[in-house]
Write a protein that holds these residues in place. Structure first.
Motif, PDB file in Angstrom:
ATOM      1  N   ARG A  32       1.001  -1.037  -0.119  1.00  0.00           N
ATOM      2  CA  ARG A  32       0.252   0.033   0.022  1.00  0.00           C
ATOM      3  C   ARG A  32       0.612   1.111   0.098  1.00  0.00           C
ATOM      4  N   ALA A  33       0.292   2.166  -0.827  1.00  0.00           N
ATOM      5  CA  ALA A  33       0.906   3.513  -0.547  1.00  0.00           C
ATOM      6  C   ALA A  33       1.412   4.125   0.761  1.00  0.00           C
ATOM      7  N   ALA A  34       0.854   3.600   1.981  1.00  0.00           N
ATOM      8  CA  ALA A  34       0.762   4.502   3.240  1.00  0.00           C
ATOM      9  C   ALA A  34       2.592   3.834   3.961  1.00  0.00           C
ATOM     10  N   LEU A  35       2.791   2.227   2.835  1.00  0.00           N
ATOM     11  CA  LEU A  35       3.850   2.396   3.881  1.00  0.00           C
ATOM     12  C   LEU A  35       5.357   2.270   3.072  1.00  0.00           C
ATOM     13  N   ARG A  36       5.315   3.445   2.094  1.00  0.00           N
ATOM     14  CA  ARG A  36       6.532   4.294   1.281  1.00  0.00           C
ATOM     15  C   ARG A  36       7.695   4.751   1.782  1.00  0.00           C
ATOM     16  N   PRO A  37       7.252   5.546   3.181  1.00  0.00           N
ATOM     17  CA  PRO A  37       8.245   6.197   4.141  1.00  0.00           C
ATOM     18  C   PRO A  37       8.912   5.439   4.490  1.00  0.00           C
ATOM     19  N   TYR A  38       8.382   3.906   5.077  1.00  0.00           N
ATOM     20  CA  TYR A  38       9.002   2.569   6.124  1.00  0.00           C
ATOM     21  C   TYR A  38       9.453   2.395   4.413  1.00  0.00           C
ATOM     22  N   LEU A  39       9.170   1.899   3.483  1.00  0.00           N
ATOM     23  CA  LEU A  39      10.533   1.141   2.330  1.00  0.00           C
ATOM     24  C   LEU A  39      11.415   2.176   2.433  1.00  0.00           C
ATOM     25  N   ILE A  40      11.168   3.212   2.350  1.00  0.00           N
ATOM     26  CA  ILE A  40      12.909   4.473   1.973  1.00  0.00           C
ATOM     27  C   ILE A  40      13.307   4.146   2.997  1.00  0.00           C
ATOM     28  N   ALA A  41      12.801   4.296   4.036  1.00  0.00           N
ATOM     29  CA  ALA A  41      13.518   3.996   5.783  1.00  0.00           C
ATOM     30  C   ALA A  41      14.222   2.821   5.963  1.00  0.00           C
ATOM     31  N   THR A  42      13.895   1.915   5.563  1.00  0.00           N
ATOM     32  CA  THR A  42      14.746   0.392   5.713  1.00  0.00           C
ATOM     33  C   THR A  42      15.240   0.089   4.135  1.00  0.00           C
ATOM     34  N   GLY A  43      15.210   1.124   2.976  1.00  0.00           N
ATOM     35  CA  GLY A  43      16.604   1.066   1.954  1.00  0.00           C
ATOM     36  C   GLY A  43      17.699   1.556   2.592  1.00  0.00           C
ATOM     37  N   ALA A  44      17.703   2.875   3.126  1.00  0.00           N
ATOM     38  CA  ALA A  44      18.468   3.815   3.415  1.00  0.00           C
ATOM     39  C   ALA A  44      19.657   3.523   4.506  1.00  0.00           C
ATOM     40  N   VAL A  45      18.794   2.426   5.906  1.00  0.00           N
ATOM     41  CA  VAL A  45      19.211   2.224   6.269  1.00  0.00           C
ATOM     42  C   VAL A  45      20.415   0.522   6.459  1.00  0.00           C
ATOM     43  N   LEU A  46      19.664   0.165   4.941  1.00  0.00           N
ATOM     44  CA  LEU A  46      20.533  -0.929   4.596  1.00  0.00           C
ATOM     45  C   LEU A  46      21.733  -0.795   3.508  1.00  0.00           C
ATOM     46  N   VAL A  47      21.665   0.374   2.859  1.00  0.00           N
ATOM     47  CA  VAL A  47      22.633   0.884   2.368  1.00  0.00           C
ATOM     48  C   VAL A  47      23.356   1.765   3.119  1.00  0.00           C
ATOM     49  N   LEU A  48      22.998   2.498   4.324  1.00  0.00           N
ATOM     50  CA  LEU A  48      24.361   2.658   5.322  1.00  0.00           C
ATOM     51  C   LEU A  48      25.085   1.514   6.208  1.00  0.00           C
ATOM     52  N   LEU A  49      24.513   0.703   6.314  1.00  0.00           N
ATOM     53  CA  LEU A  49      24.813  -0.949   7.193  1.00  0.00           C
ATOM     54  C   LEU A  49      25.860  -1.354   5.947  1.00  0.00           C
ATOM     55  N   GLY A  50      25.774  -1.715   5.001  1.00  0.00           N
ATOM     56  CA  GLY A  50      26.611  -1.869   4.007  1.00  0.00           C
ATOM     57  C   GLY A  50      27.021  -1.009   3.874  1.00  0.00           C
ATOM     58  N   VAL A  51      27.141   0.018   3.462  1.00  0.00           N
ATOM     59  CA  VAL A  51      28.274   0.652   3.538  1.00  0.00           C
ATOM     60  C   VAL A  51      29.861   0.665   4.892  1.00  0.00           C
ATOM     61  N   ALA A  52      29.077   0.913   6.059  1.00  0.00           N
ATOM     62  CA  ALA A  52      29.496   0.861   7.098  1.00  0.00           C
ATOM     63  C   ALA A  52      30.261  -0.679   8.062  1.00  0.00           C
ATOM     64  N   SER A  53      29.918  -1.431   6.611  1.00  0.00           N
ATOM     65  CA  SER A  53      30.348  -3.167   6.723  1.00  0.00           C
ATOM     66  C   SER A  53      31.697  -2.651   5.359  1.00  0.00           C
ATOM     67  N   ALA A  54      31.232  -2.334   4.764  1.00  0.00           N
ATOM     68  CA  ALA A  54      32.695  -2.060   3.568  1.00  0.00           C
ATOM     69  C   ALA A  54      33.485  -1.469   4.096  1.00  0.00           C
ATOM     70  N   ILE A  55      33.267  -0.325   4.524  1.00  0.00           N
ATOM     71  CA  ILE A  55      34.611   0.725   5.704  1.00  0.00           C
ATOM     72  C   ILE A  55      35.216  -0.220   6.643  1.00  0.00           C
ATOM     73  N   ALA A  56      34.610  -0.726   7.108  1.00  0.00           N
ATOM     74  CA  ALA A  56      35.153  -1.876   8.414  1.00  0.00           C
ATOM     75  C   ALA A  56      36.134  -2.555   7.948  1.00  0.00           C
ATOM     76  N   THR A  57      35.492  -3.448   6.711  1.00  0.00           N
ATOM     77  CA  THR A  57      36.188  -4.476   5.852  1.00  0.00           C
ATOM     78  C   THR A  57      37.960  -3.998   5.888  1.00  0.00           C
ATOM     79  N   VAL A  58      37.175  -2.937   4.786  1.00  0.00           N
ATOM     80  CA  VAL A  58      38.991  -2.210   4.507  1.00  0.00           C
ATOM     81  C   VAL A  58      39.611  -1.877   5.582  1.00  0.00           C
ATOM     82  N   GLN A  59      40.037  -1.415   6.613  1.00  0.00           N
ATOM     83  CA  GLN A  59      39.993  -0.696   7.733  1.00  0.00           C
ATOM     84  C   GLN A  59      41.265  -1.857   7.974  1.00  0.00           C
ATOM     85  N   ALA A  60      40.256  -3.065   8.528  1.00  0.00           N
ATOM     86  CA  ALA A  60      40.718  -4.433   9.381  1.00  0.00           C
ATOM     87  C   ALA A  60      41.911  -4.812   8.158  1.00  0.00           C
ATOM     88  N   LEU A  61      41.304  -4.426   6.988  1.00  0.00           N
ATOM     89  CA  LEU A  61      42.471  -4.936   5.876  1.00  0.00           C
ATOM     90  C   LEU A  61      43.818  -4.628   6.086  1.00  0.00           C
TER      91      LEU A  61
END
Length: 250
Positions: A32-61
């Motif tokens: 439903r259209a009412a769920l759009r803000p939650y999808l956007i927030a979830t997508g943003a959080v997943l991207v941020l988590l992925g980027v943070a995980s990648a940065i942590a991996t590079v720093q550890a290497l």
């Protein structure tokens, strides 16, 4: 799962959610259209988590390559214990993402509705009351509202009123056809069908199954006792082909 694999999957999944919810209206095919803000927030959080995980991996290497590789392989590596192909299997998680991005599955339509009965449900209460219908000729209604009024409103306010309904075509019994619309409460998984049987000279020949049409017509009482699976009848005065609406669900 290796940390770099996990980071890539998080970014891909988050990007897919943002693509269908922030940069397009494709999400309306699924929720439903009412769920759009939650999808956007979830997508943003997943991207941020992925980027943070990648940065942590590079720093550890950079800090300790040998220790970082050992930690990354802790759950996905071979170690001679039969865990061959663990990271390879993890890449299968990208298939749903690729399906959304590349294939973009369509909204539910005539195939789903064809295999479900009408879902006209009696409103709560032994003797339900309905508010007066608004003015207008023809009166524009959702298909679900028309079904409920036609089947359960004992005052019969639709008698003699012209109505305008929008939906897609599904094949009926005996060569007729139904105007159909799917209603969702949350997502496409809980979709329910509302149907109106279209009759009259304007209904022939039947439009192609799955095509979207706007029908102007008059309710045709059938004199039968109302049942939960009753499909109302409409005598069509005009049937017009239209494009599929942006939001296909009611």
């Amino acid at each position: 799962m290796r940390r770099e694999v996990r980071a890539i999957l998080l970014v891909l999944l988050g990007t897919a959610l943002l693509r269908i919810s922030l940069f397009s209206d494709s999400y309306l095919r699924y929720v439903r259209a009412a769920l759009r803000p939650y999808l956007i927030a979830t997508g943003a959080v997943l991207v941020l988590l992925g980027v943070a995980s990648a940065i942590a991996t590079v720093q550890a290497l950079r800090a300790d390559p040998d220790q970082a590789h050992a930690a990354a392989d802790d759950h996905g590596g071979d170690h001679g214990h039969g865990h061959h192909g663990g990271p390879g299997i993890a890449w299968l998680l990208t298939l749903p993402v690729l399906a959304i991005v590349l294939i973009a599955p369509p909204a539910l339509g005539s195939y789903t509705a064809q295999r479900s009965e009408s879902t006209t449900v009696k409103p709560a209460g032994a003797q339900p009351t309905f508010p007066p219908l608004p003015a207008g000729d023809p009166l524009t209604m959702t298909l679900g509202s028309f079904d409920v009024r036609a089947v359960w409103d004992t005052a019969a306010p639709l008698r003699g009123r012209r109505v305008r309904l929008t939906g897609f075509v599904t094949a009926g019994k005996g060569g007729g056809w139904y105007l159909t619309r799917l209603t969702i409460s949350c997502c496409a998984a809980d979709a329910l069908a509302s149907k109106v049987e279209i009759r009259g000279a304007a209904a022939n020949p039947a439009p192609p199954a799955g095509s979207w049409v706007e029908v102007i017509g008059t309710w045709l009482p059938d004199g039968k006792e109302a049942e939960p699976d009753t499909i109302p009848l409409l005598t069509a005065a005009q049937v017009t082909r239209i494009p599929e609406p942006k939001d296909p669900y009611e």
